[in-house]
Design a protein around this motif. Sequence first.
Motif, PDB file in Angstrom:
ATOM      1  N   ASN A   3       0.823  -1.212   0.000  1.00 13.48           N
ATOM      2  CA  ASN A   3       0.000   0.000   0.000  1.00 13.48           C
ATOM      3  C   ASN A   3       0.853   1.256   0.000  1.00 13.48           C
ATOM      4  O   ASN A   3       0.494   2.256  -0.603  1.00 13.48           O
ATOM      5  N   ALA A   7       0.762   4.016  -2.917  1.00 13.16           N
ATOM      6  CA  ALA A   7       0.523   5.428  -2.616  1.00 13.16           C
ATOM      7  C   ALA A   7       1.649   6.307  -3.178  1.00 13.16           C
ATOM      8  O   ALA A   7       1.398   7.382  -3.724  1.00 13.16           O
ATOM      9  N   GLU A  89      -7.615   5.991  -1.679  1.00 14.34           N
ATOM     10  CA  GLU A  89      -6.179   6.260  -1.840  1.00 14.34           C
ATOM     11  C   GLU A  89      -5.937   7.348  -2.893  1.00 14.34           C
ATOM     12  O   GLU A  89      -5.090   8.223  -2.713  1.00 14.34           O
ATOM     13  N   GLN A  90      -6.705   7.288  -3.977  1.00 12.48           N
ATOM     14  CA  GLN A  90      -6.576   8.305  -5.026  1.00 12.48           C
ATOM     15  C   GLN A  90      -7.024   9.671  -4.503  1.00 12.48           C
ATOM     16  O   GLN A  90      -6.395  10.690  -4.788  1.00 12.48           O
TER      17      GLN A  90
END
Length: 190
Positions: A3, A7, A89-90
């Motif tokens: 993750n 990111a 996340e975006q």
Amino acid sequence: MANVDKAKSLSSLLNGIAQKVYYSNTEITEELLKNELYPDLSQEEFHLLHDKMKALLKSIATADMDHSQLEAFLTAQTKKQGVGGVSSEQAVALSHLWKTQRVRVRESLLSQSCWEPGLRGLSWRVDLHTASSQRNAFDSGPVALLEMELGRTGQDSEFVCLELDDAKLNQVLRKMTDIQESIDSIVHHC
């Protein structure tokens, strides 16, 4: 750990898009971004991701969103289902990029939209000739003196001086009214 890498890649993608679109960095290409950040994605998958992030960033920049507008926009985008929406996340990556680069992107957009040379200053006055200072009958009316300061970014100013009698001044004012009406009609149709 995956993750964190995801990111970082997304953050780097958004930075790359900003570099290319707003800061005119010609070394940044879509192909470079794909190869460096998303080598495992197919060309089509990367192209979709790239275009989506670019479109979202352009929407945010065009609206010059403040913090609350940005949060509302991103919340709405995360609630969309399917292709049009964004993941949390975006949304976090977009929010972070905008918070750190808003001022710089805005300055870039402003500089890209300015005409050159620009009007830096304007001063004017009206001179009246008295009976004792008249040279001939033509000079008997008021005279408007306009001084315009023109310049290009990073260069010294140039000064243009105009002397207008009553008829010429009225002609200039009519032209300015025509220009304002044209601008108003375009703005009201958008």
